[in-house]
Enzyme design. Structure first.
Site, PDB file in Angstrom:
ATOM      1  N   ARG A  44       0.914  -1.080   0.031  1.00 15.28           N
ATOM      2  CA  ARG A  44      -0.099   0.193  -0.183  1.00 15.28           C
ATOM      3  C   ARG A  44       0.715   1.215  -0.215  1.00 15.28           C
ATOM      4  NH1 ARG A  44      -1.737   1.759   4.746  1.00 15.28           N
ATOM      5  NH2 ARG A  44      -2.407  -0.575   5.315  1.00 15.28           N
ATOM      6  N   TYR A  80     -15.793  19.192 -11.707  1.00 16.04           N
ATOM      7  CA  TYR A  80     -16.322  17.701 -11.821  1.00 16.04           C
ATOM      8  C   TYR A  80     -17.493  17.523 -11.014  1.00 16.04           C
ATOM      9  CZ  TYR A  80     -16.004  12.755 -12.117  1.00 16.04           C
ATOM     10  OH  TYR A  80     -16.344  11.355 -12.084  1.00 16.04           O
ATOM     11  N   ASP A  89      -7.573  20.636 -10.449  1.00 15.61           N
ATOM     12  CA  ASP A  89      -7.827  19.372 -11.256  1.00 15.61           C
ATOM     13  C   ASP A  89      -7.171  19.806 -12.866  1.00 15.61           C
ATOM     14  OD1 ASP A  89      -8.678  17.500 -13.225  1.00 15.61           O
ATOM     15  OD2 ASP A  89     -10.533  16.888 -11.769  1.00 15.61           O
ATOM     16  N   LYS A 113      -7.955   8.879 -17.412  1.00 20.20           N
ATOM     17  CA  LYS A 113      -8.184   9.382 -18.999  1.00 20.20           C
ATOM     18  C   LYS A 113      -6.890   9.309 -19.718  1.00 20.20           C
ATOM     19  CE  LYS A 113     -12.007  11.015 -16.644  1.00 20.20           C
ATOM     20  NZ  LYS A 113     -12.881  10.144 -16.573  1.00 20.20           N
TER      21      LYS A 113
HETATM   22  C1  LIG Z   1     -12.081  16.398 -14.690  1.00 18.07           C
HETATM   23  C2  LIG Z   1     -12.150  15.261 -14.141  1.00 18.07           C
HETATM   24  N1  LIG Z   1     -11.521  14.948 -12.833  1.00 18.07           N
HETATM   25  C3  LIG Z   1     -11.842  13.812 -12.011  1.00 18.07           C
HETATM   26  C4  LIG Z   1     -12.567  12.831 -12.665  1.00 18.07           C
HETATM   27  C5  LIG Z   1     -12.686  11.507 -11.683  1.00 18.07           C
HETATM   28  O1  LIG Z   1     -11.642  10.547 -12.186  1.00 18.07           O
HETATM   29  P1  LIG Z   1     -11.884   9.069 -11.750  1.00 18.07           P
HETATM   30  O2  LIG Z   1     -13.184   8.717 -12.877  1.00 18.07           O
HETATM   31  O3  LIG Z   1     -10.871   8.238 -12.226  1.00 18.07           O
HETATM   32  O4  LIG Z   1     -12.423   9.046 -10.385  1.00 18.07           O
HETATM   33  C6  LIG Z   1     -13.123  12.826 -13.780  1.00 18.07           C
HETATM   34  C7  LIG Z   1     -13.720  11.636 -14.413  1.00 18.07           C
HETATM   35  O5  LIG Z   1     -14.564  12.006 -15.415  1.00 18.07           O
HETATM   36  C8  LIG Z   1     -13.220  13.932 -14.470  1.00 18.07           C
HETATM   37  O6  LIG Z   1     -13.609  14.220 -15.691  1.00 18.07           O
END
Ligand SMILES: Cc1ncc(COP(=O)(O)O)c(C=O)c1O
Length: 387
Positions: free
Chosen positions: A59, A112, A184, A209
């Site tokens: 971990r 998000y 982000d 992504k």
């Molecule tokens: C801009 C953005 N940040 C964070 C996330 C979250 O990522 P995860 O799906 O890996 O939890 C997403 C997922 O669609 C996203 O589009």
């Protein structure tokens, strides 16, 4: 030659890989590991003392995660990185680590959706108050700062509505009051937005992504400054937040081809965006590299490139038109997420939780993949005939 003197594409290929320590294998292997065995108590103690660079327990980190973390942090200009089981996992662990009861969080309104839900439903339970701010606020963020504001959170561009934030202006105001800036940075990836040179303290990636890049893994990464690394890493460990071995391996493979894939996503996306912008049934294309984008100047100033995600407002009043358009597409499949090699589409009204103006019913989000643009255009043109 030290990697510090190398350019981004070279860093993506070489950083973090140590073939001579991997029996010559090109990729750091996937360490599927919980227990680590020690030769002696002394050995155990020495390894524990170096627990953030050596494997003491699955971990805490493995050579696979260390390699990926080294590559992404070097690429973006951060100090070190920490893997998490998903992008959202990296976001929530970072916020929980930086905030405590009685603190105030400034959160961009276009964030998000699940990040917003975490603030509204979870942080609120622990006495942390969130105020949402307009994404184009820039230096006027100063007017919203309270005595107990500890974090300003940005997402740029907003992943549904694509406003580009003035991160340097926000960071400048934040740092005057010793507030940490969390961003982000999933859309631009560590290649196209160097967050640390614009004042960000923690840059978060849904590596789900573009970094893994094949729509087959959930993975998050938080990249931090030297000042914050140890406290964040220790808190991530306390939360039980780490990347799974196969997912981290996927991220480590993905980073090696990120530059080539992103170049192609960008080239295809610009071609499709320009075509859409000229189309009689399109009201607006919302994509930062376009001159028509309201914050295009900030994008040009701060970003080194664009990924393949954009918003499109269709010229219709009818939700049924949008539904027919989406249902008729053959190459663009309907699917949440983005950053894989394939083209995707989603109606924005199903997922947006913004509180400010949004042309929700006519807006779609396109992820432009690596297919041939001639085929994508044919597919879109055919769907346009449906309304
Ligand atoms: C801009 C953005 N940040 C964070 C996330 C979250 O990522 P995860 O799906 O890996 O939890 C997403 C997922 O669609 C996203 O589009």
């Amino acid at each position: 030659m030290s990697l510090k003197s190398k350019n981004d594409k070279t860093i993506t290929v070489h950083s973090g890989r140590k073939p001579s320590e991997q029996n010559g294998a090109v990729n750091p292997p996937s360490y599927r590991c919980s227990t680590v065995l020690y030769g002696s108590i002394n050995d155990m103690q020495t390894t524990y003392n170096n627990r953030f660079t050596q494997m003491i327990y699955g971990r805490i980190g493995t050579p696979t995660s260390f390699a990926l973390e080294e590559a992404v942090s070097e690429l973006e200009g951060g100090y070190r990185a920490i893997c998490a089981p998903s992008g959202l996992g990296a976001i929530t662990a970072t916020l929980l680590s930086l905030l405590k009861a009685g603190d105030h969080l400034l959160m961009v309104d276009t964030v998000y959706g699940p990040t917003r839900e975490f603030c509204d439903d979870i942080l609120s339970k622990y006495g942390i108050k969130t105020t949402y701010y307009h994404p184009t606020i820039g230096k006027n963020i100063a007017e919203l700062i309270q005595e107990n504001t500890k974090v300003i959170y940005c997402e740029s561009p907003g992943s549904l509505t694509f406003e580009v934030q003035d991160i340097p202006a926000i960071s400048k105001e934040a740092h005057k009051s010793n507030i940490k800036v969390v961003m982000d940075n999933t859309w631009a990836t560590p290649l196209y937005f160097k967050s640390f040179s614009h004042g960000v303290d923690v840059s978060i990636h849904a590596a789900t992504k573009y970094i893994t890049g094949h729509s087959d893994a959930m993975l998050g990464i938080a990249i931090t400054t030297e000042e914050l690394y140890l406290s964040l890493k220790e808190d991530f460990i306390k939360f039980g937040t780490c990347g799974g071995s196969e997912e981290v391996y996927s991220g480590g493979k993905g980073i090696r081809t990120l530059a080539a894939r992103l170049e192609m996503h960008q080239k295809n996306a610009i071609e499709i965006a320009l075509w859409l912008e000229r189309h009689e049934k399109v009201a607006k294309v919302i994509y930062p590299p376009l001159k028509s984008h309201p914050q295009h100047d900030i994008f040009e100033r701060d970003f080194l490139g664009a990924s393949g995600l954009m918003g499109v407002v269709l010229k219709t009043e009818s939700e049924a038109d949008v539904t027919n358009f989406i249902n008729s597409l053959k190459l663009f499949n309907i699917g949440f997420s983005w950053g894989g090699y394939e083209s995707l589409i989603i109606p924005v009204w199903h997922i947006s939780r913004n509180t400010y103006e949004l042309e929700q019913n006519q807006m779609i989000r396109l992820h432009i993949g690596l297919e041939d643009t001639k085929d994508m255009i044919k597919d879109l043109e055919n769907a346009f005939t449906k309304f």
